[in-house]
Design an enzyme around this catalytic site. Structure first.
Site, PDB file in Angstrom:
ATOM      1  N   GLY A  20      48.528 -34.501 -46.036  1.00 11.73           N
ATOM      2  CA  GLY A  20      47.399 -33.774 -45.481  1.00 11.73           C
ATOM      3  C   GLY A  20      47.421 -32.305 -45.849  1.00 11.73           C
ATOM      4  O   GLY A  20      46.950 -31.453 -45.089  1.00 11.73           O
ATOM      5  N   GLY A  26      47.741 -28.786 -42.579  1.00 13.46           N
ATOM      6  CA  GLY A  26      48.658 -28.975 -43.694  1.00 13.46           C
ATOM      7  C   GLY A  26      48.792 -27.736 -44.557  1.00 13.46           C
ATOM      8  O   GLY A  26      49.905 -27.366 -44.971  1.00 13.46           O
ATOM      9  N   SER A 117      48.156 -34.460 -30.988  1.00 12.11           N
ATOM     10  CA  SER A 117      47.086 -33.695 -30.353  1.00 12.11           C
ATOM     11  C   SER A 117      47.252 -33.724 -28.840  1.00 12.11           C
ATOM     12  O   SER A 117      47.761 -34.703 -28.273  1.00 12.11           O
ATOM     13  CB  SER A 117      45.733 -34.297 -30.733  1.00 12.11           C
ATOM     14  N   SER A 118      46.763 -32.682 -28.187  1.00 14.52           N
ATOM     15  CA  SER A 118      46.830 -32.621 -26.722  1.00 14.52           C
ATOM     16  C   SER A 118      45.936 -33.652 -26.050  1.00 14.52           C
ATOM     17  O   SER A 118      46.052 -33.877 -24.839  1.00 14.52           O
ATOM     18  CB  SER A 118      46.443 -31.222 -26.242  1.00 14.52           C
ATOM     19  N   CYS A 119      45.051 -34.311 -26.813  1.00 12.46           N
ATOM     20  CA  CYS A 119      44.170 -35.314 -26.197  1.00 12.46           C
ATOM     21  C   CYS A 119      44.924 -36.575 -25.801  1.00 12.46           C
ATOM     22  O   CYS A 119      44.336 -37.488 -25.204  1.00 12.46           O
ATOM     23  CB  CYS A 119      43.014 -35.655 -27.130  1.00 12.46           C
ATOM     24  N   TYR A 146      41.038 -41.853 -30.933  1.00 16.40           N
ATOM     25  CA  TYR A 146      41.942 -40.937 -31.624  1.00 16.40           C
ATOM     26  C   TYR A 146      43.230 -40.758 -30.817  1.00 16.40           C
ATOM     27  O   TYR A 146      44.335 -40.779 -31.376  1.00 16.40           O
ATOM     28  CB  TYR A 146      41.246 -39.594 -31.826  1.00 16.40           C
ATOM     29  N   LYS A 150      47.271 -41.553 -31.775  1.00 12.95           N
ATOM     30  CA  LYS A 150      48.335 -40.550 -31.744  1.00 12.95           C
ATOM     31  C   LYS A 150      49.467 -40.956 -30.789  1.00 12.95           C
ATOM     32  O   LYS A 150      50.650 -40.695 -31.065  1.00 12.95           O
ATOM     33  CB  LYS A 150      47.764 -39.186 -31.357  1.00 12.95           C
ATOM     34  N   ASN A 175      44.274 -27.236 -28.978  1.00  9.68           N
ATOM     35  CA  ASN A 175      43.116 -27.021 -29.856  1.00  9.68           C
ATOM     36  C   ASN A 175      43.427 -25.903 -30.845  1.00  9.68           C
ATOM     37  O   ASN A 175      43.710 -24.774 -30.454  1.00  9.68           O
ATOM     38  CB  ASN A 175      41.890 -26.627 -29.025  1.00  9.68           C
ATOM     39  N   LEU A 176      43.335 -26.234 -32.128  1.00 10.08           N
ATOM     40  CA  LEU A 176      43.690 -25.286 -33.187  1.00 10.08           C
ATOM     41  C   LEU A 176      42.444 -24.736 -33.866  1.00 10.08           C
ATOM     42  O   LEU A 176      41.403 -25.384 -33.904  1.00 10.08           O
ATOM     43  CB  LEU A 176      44.580 -25.968 -34.221  1.00 10.08           C
ATOM     44  N   HIS A 189      35.247 -28.955 -34.531  1.00  8.81           N
ATOM     45  CA  HIS A 189      35.739 -28.668 -33.197  1.00  8.81           C
ATOM     46  C   HIS A 189      34.995 -27.445 -32.645  1.00  8.81           C
ATOM     47  O   HIS A 189      34.140 -26.863 -33.313  1.00  8.81           O
ATOM     48  CB  HIS A 189      37.241 -28.411 -33.228  1.00  8.81           C
ATOM     49  N   TRP A 212      26.596 -26.920 -26.567  1.00  4.74           N
ATOM     50  CA  TRP A 212      26.792 -28.198 -25.870  1.00  4.74           C
ATOM     51  C   TRP A 212      27.566 -28.026 -24.568  1.00  4.74           C
ATOM     52  O   TRP A 212      28.515 -27.236 -24.484  1.00  4.74           O
ATOM     53  CB  TRP A 212      27.575 -29.141 -26.762  1.00  4.74           C
TER      54      TRP A 212
END
Length: 327
Positions: A20, A26, A117-119, A146, A150, A175-176, A189, A212
């Site tokens: 990646g 990456g 990911s934090s999700c 997703y 993970k 979140n990046l 994002h 949103w």
């Protein structure tokens, strides 16, 4: 006391495969590796090796000597993308992880880092979210496919470690944002999406910009180069240091900013960076996602890491990249 990679006794000649490498995460990891003297970095484009194809990954590993694998490859996107393509998100991410983790083991590669990911945490988890909150409640529906992929990746790393004695580690970034981000209005994002929307509103001299959701949910936002430094510290620290903060059944480590902000406050900051003075209209008919996603970062800070780039500075850097990218 902070710890940096240059203070660790690590063989800089290690041959490291960054899966990646063309994405935001990456490319940031590669920048950080090079800054710290690692120049034996292996990359492959999707045209060269399709990571969702087991036979291609096996052939690549059999033909290329690799000491360390970093899995930054993933299909990622914001709420809209996750809602539109749930099958793609779960299938592609599972296949990439399965092929790289099992392929690494079959090739005799004993060290690997998976970026998640934090999700992965429950939608209504207590805040800040600690690593052992994993699998304690229902996931946020908008990104469940997703997140499930993970979680499977974390557990695959743990299972190989337990059964085969490998050293496969996982980090879960918040979140990046930053250089190399995806600014597409349909799949981005929150930060790149807002930057693109507000920039267009300014160009078109629009008196308002639509955003949103309610604007009242909180997000933990981290500049990508800070994340890369933390991820590599976790990846390359001695096993003795890592073993002090993880256990075989909860081996992942959070990476976050240590602070949170509402989407409304974030939008105001972006308007200020872009010098846009119009009105923000929040569309309450659109999903908010998780109400809060604030990570506990006690484990990674105990290794000696601290974030360096604050949100205001990071937004300026990211908008500069957007302007250069679109010039």
């Amino acid at each position: 006391m902070t710890t940096s990679l240059d203070s660790l006794s690590i063989d800089r000649s290690l041959k490291i495969f960054v899966a990646g490498h063309g994405g935001m995460v990456g490319s940031s990891i590669i920048r950080n590796l090079k800054i710290n003297g690692f120049d034996n970095i292996i990359t492959r484009s999707r045209a060269e090796v399709d990571l969702t194809r087991q036979e291609q990954v096996e052939k690549f590993f059999s033909e290329t000597k690799i000491d360390y694998v970093i899995i930054a490859a993933a299909k990622v996107g914001g709420i809209n993308a996750n809602n539109l393509y749930p099958a793609d998100f779960i299938y592609e991410n599972l296949m990439i992880q399965n092929n790289l983790i099992k392929g690494s083991f079959d090739a005799g590669i004993k060290r690997l880092l998976l970026l998640g990911s934090s999700c992965i945490y429950p939608k209504l988890a207590d805040q800040p979210m600690e690593e052992d909150y994993l699998l304690t409640g229902h996931l946020e529906p908008t990104n469940e496919p997703y997140a499930v992929a993970k979680i499977a990746g974390i557990k695959m790393c743990e299972s190989f470690n337990r059964q085969h004695g490998t050293d496969y580690r996982s980090v879960m970034p918040t979140n990046l944002y930053g250089p190399g981000d995806n600014f597409d209005l349909q799949t981005s994002h929150v930060i790149p999406g807002l930057i693109h929307k507000v920039h267009l509103a300014k160009l078109l001299k629009s008196s308002e910009v639509e955003i949103w959701g309610s604007g009242n949910v909180y997000r933990d936002l981290l500049y990508v180069d800070d994340m890369a430094e933390a991820a590599l510290l976790v990846a390359l620290s001695p096993i003795e240091a890592i073993s002090k903060v993880v256990n075989p059944m909860t081996s992942h480590i959070n990476i976050g900013s240590g602070a949170e902000i509402t989407i409304k406050e974030l939008a105001l900051m972006i308007c200020e960076v872009i010098d846009y003075g119009g009105k923000m209209i929040f569309d309450h008919s659109m999903p908010d996602g998780s109400p809060r996603k604030f990570l506990s970062i006690d484990k990674v800070t105990s290794l000696g890491w601290r974030p360096k780039v604050n949100l205001a500075e990071g937004l300026i850097k990211t908008y500069s990249f957007f302007l250069e990218f679109n010039s």
